[in-house]
Design an enzyme around this catalytic site. Structure first.
Site, PDB file in Angstrom:
ATOM      1  N   ARG A 275       0.838  -1.177  -0.144  1.00  0.00           N
ATOM      2  CA  ARG A 275      -0.123  -0.071  -0.015  1.00  0.00           C
ATOM      3  C   ARG A 275       0.806   1.232  -0.079  1.00  0.00           C
ATOM      4  O   ARG A 275       2.057   1.336   0.686  1.00  0.00           O
ATOM      5  CB  ARG A 275      -0.879   0.006   1.259  1.00  0.00           C
ATOM      6  CG  ARG A 275      -2.009   1.167   1.250  1.00  0.00           C
ATOM      7  CD  ARG A 275      -2.637   1.440   2.587  1.00  0.00           C
ATOM      8  NE  ARG A 275      -3.571   2.541   2.494  1.00  0.00           N
ATOM      9  CZ  ARG A 275      -4.327   2.985   3.418  1.00  0.00           C
ATOM     10  NH1 ARG A 275      -4.059   2.470   4.773  1.00  0.00           N
ATOM     11  NH2 ARG A 275      -4.989   3.953   3.480  1.00  0.00           N
ATOM     12  N   HIS A 276       0.565   2.336  -0.739  1.00  0.00           N
ATOM     13  CA  HIS A 276       1.228   3.569  -0.686  1.00  0.00           C
ATOM     14  C   HIS A 276       1.483   4.121   0.606  1.00  0.00           C
ATOM     15  O   HIS A 276       0.732   3.810   1.771  1.00  0.00           O
ATOM     16  CB  HIS A 276       0.379   4.576  -1.480  1.00  0.00           C
ATOM     17  CG  HIS A 276      -1.023   4.941  -0.829  1.00  0.00           C
ATOM     18  ND1 HIS A 276      -1.167   5.932   0.185  1.00  0.00           N
ATOM     19  CD2 HIS A 276      -2.137   4.523  -1.321  1.00  0.00           C
ATOM     20  CE1 HIS A 276      -2.354   5.938   0.520  1.00  0.00           C
ATOM     21  NE2 HIS A 276      -3.058   5.088  -0.429  1.00  0.00           N
ATOM     22  N   GLY A 277       2.176   4.899   0.945  1.00  0.00           N
ATOM     23  CA  GLY A 277       2.586   5.451   2.074  1.00  0.00           C
ATOM     24  C   GLY A 277       1.804   6.482   2.803  1.00  0.00           C
ATOM     25  O   GLY A 277       0.570   6.752   1.830  1.00  0.00           O
TER      26      GLY A 277
ATOM     27  N   TRP B 281      -4.170  13.267   3.407  1.00  0.00           N
ATOM     28  CA  TRP B 281      -5.418  12.840   3.512  1.00  0.00           C
ATOM     29  C   TRP B 281      -5.833  11.838   4.496  1.00  0.00           C
ATOM     30  O   TRP B 281      -6.772  11.886   5.164  1.00  0.00           O
ATOM     31  CB  TRP B 281      -6.225  13.086   2.232  1.00  0.00           C
ATOM     32  CG  TRP B 281      -6.567  14.347   1.522  1.00  0.00           C
ATOM     33  CD1 TRP B 281      -6.309  15.452   1.916  1.00  0.00           C
ATOM     34  CD2 TRP B 281      -7.424  14.437   0.264  1.00  0.00           C
ATOM     35  NE1 TRP B 281      -6.601  16.437   1.005  1.00  0.00           N
ATOM     36  CE2 TRP B 281      -7.262  15.754   0.217  1.00  0.00           C
ATOM     37  CE3 TRP B 281      -7.951  13.416  -0.472  1.00  0.00           C
ATOM     38  CZ2 TRP B 281      -7.998  16.416  -1.065  1.00  0.00           C
ATOM     39  CZ3 TRP B 281      -8.608  14.020  -1.533  1.00  0.00           C
ATOM     40  CH2 TRP B 281      -8.629  15.515  -2.055  1.00  0.00           C
ATOM     41  N   ASN B 282      -4.922  11.143   4.557  1.00  0.00           N
ATOM     42  CA  ASN B 282      -4.962   9.753   5.501  1.00  0.00           C
ATOM     43  C   ASN B 282      -4.803  10.278   6.865  1.00  0.00           C
ATOM     44  O   ASN B 282      -5.645   9.824   7.612  1.00  0.00           O
ATOM     45  CB  ASN B 282      -3.775   8.874   5.311  1.00  0.00           C
ATOM     46  CG  ASN B 282      -3.996   8.117   4.003  1.00  0.00           C
ATOM     47  OD1 ASN B 282      -2.786   7.593   3.721  1.00  0.00           O
ATOM     48  ND2 ASN B 282      -4.958   7.863   3.378  1.00  0.00           N
TER      49      ASN B 282
ATOM     50  N   GLY C 226      -9.793   7.784  -2.948  1.00  0.00           N
ATOM     51  CA  GLY C 226     -10.283   7.116  -3.983  1.00  0.00           C
ATOM     52  C   GLY C 226      -9.398   7.583  -5.173  1.00  0.00           C
ATOM     53  O   GLY C 226      -8.102   7.363  -5.310  1.00  0.00           O
TER      54      GLY C 226
ATOM     55  N   ARG D 110       0.584   9.101  -5.308  1.00  0.00           N
ATOM     56  CA  ARG D 110       0.677   8.636  -4.271  1.00  0.00           C
ATOM     57  C   ARG D 110       1.586   6.966  -4.217  1.00  0.00           C
ATOM     58  O   ARG D 110       2.784   6.874  -3.405  1.00  0.00           O
ATOM     59  CB  ARG D 110      -0.249   8.567  -3.129  1.00  0.00           C
ATOM     60  CG  ARG D 110      -1.130   7.951  -3.593  1.00  0.00           C
ATOM     61  CD  ARG D 110      -2.476   8.287  -2.521  1.00  0.00           C
ATOM     62  NE  ARG D 110      -3.672   7.480  -2.613  1.00  0.00           N
ATOM     63  CZ  ARG D 110      -4.696   7.879  -3.591  1.00  0.00           C
ATOM     64  NH1 ARG D 110      -4.633   8.667  -4.259  1.00  0.00           N
ATOM     65  NH2 ARG D 110      -5.750   6.939  -3.416  1.00  0.00           N
TER      66      ARG D 110
ATOM     67  N   GLU E 227      -7.300   2.829  -6.890  1.00  0.00           N
ATOM     68  CA  GLU E 227      -8.104   2.858  -5.797  1.00  0.00           C
ATOM     69  C   GLU E 227      -9.648   2.746  -6.182  1.00  0.00           C
ATOM     70  O   GLU E 227      -9.926   3.206  -7.341  1.00  0.00           O
ATOM     71  CB  GLU E 227      -8.013   3.991  -4.720  1.00  0.00           C
ATOM     72  CG  GLU E 227      -8.833   3.858  -3.462  1.00  0.00           C
ATOM     73  CD  GLU E 227      -8.399   2.627  -2.567  1.00  0.00           C
ATOM     74  OE1 GLU E 227      -8.813   1.517  -3.090  1.00  0.00           O
ATOM     75  OE2 GLU E 227      -7.993   2.657  -1.597  1.00  0.00           O
TER      76      GLU E 227
END
Length: 206
Positions: free
Chosen positions: A8-10, A14-15, A22, A58, A82
């Site tokens: 999964r991306h870092g 926004w995380n 999305g 990302r 995503e």
């Protein structure tokens, strides 16, 4: 034997804000950059034949940080993007719960019934299954690095376990830069690792 290292991306801005991305994008945080570099060190001894990534910025940035100075075939595939979350994208989870509580309840608790003006989980399953079949057909015994997104990896787990869609959220949680390793041999898919974050915990390599 084919081994697929799904990453999964870092972590992104926004995380941290609990904002759904999305198909939209936000930048990696300092933590996300650091974790991707740590993962690169962890995977240094793995001989990869190629890198596949979602075309989101990302994921591309994460992939480049992980492979570092290595020269590897690098391909993007839109089928690794995503889930398209429609008009939820860019909104925080609290905002979505306030504006669309019933549909968000389905998203979390009955994903087989979830529908938005984007994609369903079945849509993600269909395109990811196509990716897996293509990789099985075009690669023999090798290691592939695949950098993608949280929902995509949850659906991957579901596919490998032959679980129904309503079990897509079962643990483990897929953190940023976590490793989910799939072994494919004799047309059988086996999960060797799920959401592994040993590089963040300084536990060494494989």
């Amino acid at each position: 034997m084919l081994q697929l290292f799904f990453i999964r991306h870092g972590e992104t801005e926004w995380n941290v804000e609990h904002r759904l991305q999305g198909r939209l994008n936000s930048n990696l945080t300092e933590n996300g950059i650091r974790d991707a570099k740590l993962l690169g060190k962890r995977l240094m001894e793995i001989d990869f034949d190629a890198v596949y990534a979602s075309p989101s910025l990302r994921t591309i940035e994460t992939a480049k940080l992980v492979i570092g100075e290595r020269t590897l075939p690098f391909k993007t595939d839109e089928r690794l993007m995503e889930i398209d979350l429609g008009d939820w994208e860019g909104r925080t989870i609290d905002e979505i719960k306030a504006m669309d509580p019933d549909r968000y309840h389905l998203y979390e608790n009955a994903p087989s019934q979830y529908a938005n003006n984007g994609e369903t989980f079945e849509d993600v399953e269909s395109r990811l299954e196509a990716v897996l079949r293509d990789l099985e057909r075009t690669h023999d015994s090798c290691n592939l690095l695949i950098v993608t997104h949280g929902v995509v990896i949850k659906v991957l787990q579901m596919i490998c376990k032959e679980n129904p869609i309503d079990l897509v959220w079962e643990p483990p949680f897929i953190e940023g830069t976590s490793v989910t390793l799939v072994k494919i041999e004799d047309n059988k898919r086996e999960l060797l690792l799920e959401g592994d974050i040993a590089h963040k915990e300084r536990k060494g390599a494989f």
